[in-house]
Write an enzyme that holds these catalytic residues in place. Structure first.
Site, PDB file in Angstrom:
ATOM      1  N   CYS A   9       0.843  -1.192   0.000  1.00  0.00           N
ATOM      2  CA  CYS A   9       0.000   0.000   0.000  1.00  0.00           C
ATOM      3  C   CYS A   9       0.878   1.242   0.000  1.00  0.00           C
ATOM      4  O   CYS A   9       2.073   1.182   0.273  1.00  0.00           O
ATOM      5  CB  CYS A   9      -0.875   0.033   1.257  1.00  0.00           C
ATOM      6  SG  CYS A   9      -2.022  -1.334   1.360  1.00  0.00           S
ATOM      7  N   CYS A 247      12.291  -3.018   5.647  1.00  0.00           N
ATOM      8  CA  CYS A 247      12.074  -4.069   4.638  1.00  0.00           C
ATOM      9  C   CYS A 247      12.993  -3.859   3.443  1.00  0.00           C
ATOM     10  O   CYS A 247      12.817  -2.926   2.664  1.00  0.00           O
ATOM     11  CB  CYS A 247      10.622  -4.058   4.179  1.00  0.00           C
ATOM     12  SG  CYS A 247      10.335  -5.213   2.821  1.00  0.00           S
ATOM     13  N   CYS A 393       6.335 -13.451   4.495  1.00  0.00           N
ATOM     14  CA  CYS A 393       6.453 -12.153   5.168  1.00  0.00           C
ATOM     15  C   CYS A 393       5.232 -11.926   6.060  1.00  0.00           C
ATOM     16  O   CYS A 393       4.106 -12.207   5.653  1.00  0.00           O
ATOM     17  CB  CYS A 393       6.533 -11.034   4.128  1.00  0.00           C
ATOM     18  SG  CYS A 393       6.606  -9.401   4.889  1.00  0.00           S
ATOM     19  N   CYS A 443      15.494  -5.717   7.584  1.00  0.00           N
ATOM     20  CA  CYS A 443      14.909  -7.045   7.798  1.00  0.00           C
ATOM     21  C   CYS A 443      15.281  -7.916   6.606  1.00  0.00           C
ATOM     22  O   CYS A 443      15.169  -7.482   5.458  1.00  0.00           O
ATOM     23  CB  CYS A 443      13.377  -6.924   7.895  1.00  0.00           C
ATOM     24  SG  CYS A 443      12.499  -8.503   7.862  1.00  0.00           S
ATOM     25  N   CYS A 446      12.647 -12.941   5.019  1.00  0.00           N
ATOM     26  CA  CYS A 446      12.187 -13.849   3.956  1.00  0.00           C
ATOM     27  C   CYS A 446      13.360 -14.591   3.316  1.00  0.00           C
ATOM     28  O   CYS A 446      13.160 -15.553   2.586  1.00  0.00           O
ATOM     29  CB  CYS A 446      11.338 -13.124   2.916  1.00  0.00           C
ATOM     30  SG  CYS A 446      12.033 -11.603   2.323  1.00  0.00           S
TER      31      CYS A 446
HETATM   32  S1  SF4 Z   1      10.171 -10.610   5.610  1.00  0.00           S
HETATM   33 FE1  SF4 Z   1      11.050  -9.883   3.632  1.00  0.00          FE
HETATM   34  S2  SF4 Z   1       9.353  -8.826   2.597  1.00  0.00           S
HETATM   35 FE2  SF4 Z   1       8.796  -8.995   4.790  1.00  0.00          FE
HETATM   36  S3  SF4 Z   1       9.518  -7.121   5.800  1.00  0.00           S
HETATM   37 FE3  SF4 Z   1      11.173  -8.612   5.998  1.00  0.00          FE
HETATM   38  S4  SF4 Z   1      12.478  -8.259   4.171  1.00  0.00           S
HETATM   39 FE4  SF4 Z   1      10.495  -7.278   3.775  1.00  0.00          FE
END
Ligand code: SF4
Length: 464
Positions: A9, A247, A393, A443, A446
């Site tokens: 979004c 992210c 995610c 992060c 994933c």
């Molecule tokens: S898990 Fe992957 S897609 Fe989700 S916030 Fe973390 S880096 Fe981003």
């Protein structure tokens, strides 16, 4: 590849010195610039003498929404949203901004992100008598606020945030204040800048530069900014010293290359990634070809590093929306062909390095490789501008379950066989980190399943 990753979004909002009909123009341009972040619905809410009004439409910002925008309205606070449903059903009632008449006055909210503890919070609120209007997790914040004693909008909002976990970049407005904030780990992006008439906030800086904003900067993880009458009146640090977990996929795929996200210029980042991939190439092919558009800049970096000519002979049709393709329709099968087409005259008999952003299920890449071979490509080597995705995610990106992720089940050599490529090469996590200015602030869950928050079993399974 990129097309398999769903958008999330985008939020956009402003606080002006005086009521102005510029509000509608700025909101339209801002949301139009964030269209890539969500195409299911869009909306704006704005203050008036009679409280907060809202306009929401299904589809694109340039569609029904443009027709429905108010004419001759002057307002000094507004928030807007483009939506891809990561949580909650995809219908107009869940379209944002959500507005409420509460004991804290009229409130409107625009949210980018996902709250992993939402189901538990919602269950507790229902037991206390809350009546939910939507199935969106964003509504939880309003109920948390309304259940707190006192009538102060700002205090109740700040106190309610202590209960939320997960990913939220939000704009919340009352009749006289705009409050912008990111969660303490800063999963989702939010920036702001200044125009002659006041302060403007956006998920991405591209939407700020388009309306002529200057002195653009990032809302820091855990930072909350209060605006009134076109000025910032307060900044509060709610990070609690938590380690940021921004992210990294925003840089790899979601954000526009003309944006600066998390203080990182997206274009420059993708060039560096392309160079890293080229340093690990299998062979010097005849051409380097991006899967447009998200592979474009990395392919350019690959070409510059390797000296292999950059070529655009995989063409994208930019007029294919996705909203009219319903699940289960035959059209979905044809959607890759509708979107991408190889230029046979350029690739016949050639060896190719194909650059794309990521590999999710592998279904799209299989179709692309087949298309290239049918057009006469001699060899197809696939390079991914991200590491192998092995975990879902929980922070606002709509990835599939682990058993659907091709890299969670297969090694690159097996993936090459599955998608019909001569080779498949991923960016390593170490190389990805080298492409970032501050790799500790991101992060990578994933890619390594090291989730930066606890994941609530009850929460929002439909998203994953
Ligand atoms: S898990 Fe992957 S897609 Fe989700 S916030 Fe973390 S880096 Fe981003």
């Amino acid at each position: 590849m990129g097309g398999e990753f769903k958008d999330e979004c985008g939020v956009f909002g402003l606080s002006l010195k005086d009521r102005s009909d510029y509000m509608v123009r700025h909101m339209f341009l801002g949301l139009f610039s964030l269209q890539h972040r969500g195409q299911e619905s869009c909306g704006i809410s704005y203050e008036t003498d009679d409280g907060i009004e809202v306009v929401k439409s299904r589809g694109l910002v340039s569609g029904d929404f443009l027709e429905n925008l108010p004419k001759n309205v002057s307002s000094k606070i507004a928030v807007g949203h483009v939506r891809y449903a990561t949580c909650g059903a995809s219908n107009l009632i869940n379209a944002q901004p959500l507005i409420f008449k509460s004991n804290k006055g009229d409130v409107a909210i625009a949210h980018n992100g996902n709250l992993p503890n939402s189901e538990r919070l919602k269950r507790d609120l229902l037991l206390k008598g809350a009546i939910f209007q939507t199935t969106s997790d964003s509504e939880i914040l309003i109920h948390l606020m309304s259940m707190l004693p006192g009538s102060d909008f700002e205090t109740s909002l700040i106190d309610s945030l202590k209960t939320l976990e997960g990913a939220y970049a939000m704009l919340v407005m009352s009749n006289d204040k705009l409050i912008a904030f990111r969660d303490p780990q800063g999963f989702r992006p939010l920036s702001y800048g200044f125009i002659n008439e006041g302060v403007v906030f956006s998920s991405e800086t591209a939407a700020l530069t388009i309306i002529g904003a200057h002195d653009i900067t990032t809302v820091k993880p855990g930072e909350l900014i209060v605006c009134s009458n076109g000025a910032i009146i307060k900044k509060i640090d709610l990070s609690g010293g938590q380690k940021p977990a921004q992210c990294v996929f925003e840089l790899i795929y979601f954000a526009r290359p003309d944006s600066v996200v998390f203080d990182e210029a997206v274009y420059q980042f993708r060039l560096r990634v392309g160079r890293k991939l080229a340093q690990n190439r299998h062979k010097d092919t005849d051409l380097v070809i991006p899967v447009p558009d998200s592979g474009n800049v990395s392919a350019l970096g690959f070409s510059r590093e390797s000296g292999i000519p950059f070529d655009l002979s995989l063409m994208r049709n930019h007029y294919t929306g996705r909203t009219f393709i319903k699940p289960g329709q035959q059209l979905r099968e044809d959607s890759v062909k509708m979107k991408l087409n190889p230029v046979a005259t350029e690739i016949r008999g050639k060896t190719l390095s194909i650059i794309d952003d990521s590999l999710v299920r592998g279904t799209t890449s299989k179709k692309i490789v087949k298309m290239l071979r049918e057009a006469g490509a001699k060899e197809v080597h696939v390079y991914l501008a991200s590491p192998e995705i092995i975990g879902s995610c929980y922070y606002g990106i709509n990835t599939p379950t682990t058993d659907e992720l091709i890299s969670a089940q297969n090694k690159p050599v097996e993936i090459a066989k599955i998608i019909g490529a001569d080779s498949v090469t991923f960016l390593s996590v170490a190389d990805l980190k080298e492409c970032l200015t501050d790799s500790n602030a991101f992060c990578y869950a994933c890619f390594n399943r090291e989730y930066p928050t606890t994941i609530d079993e009850l929460s929002c399974k439909g998203c994953f």
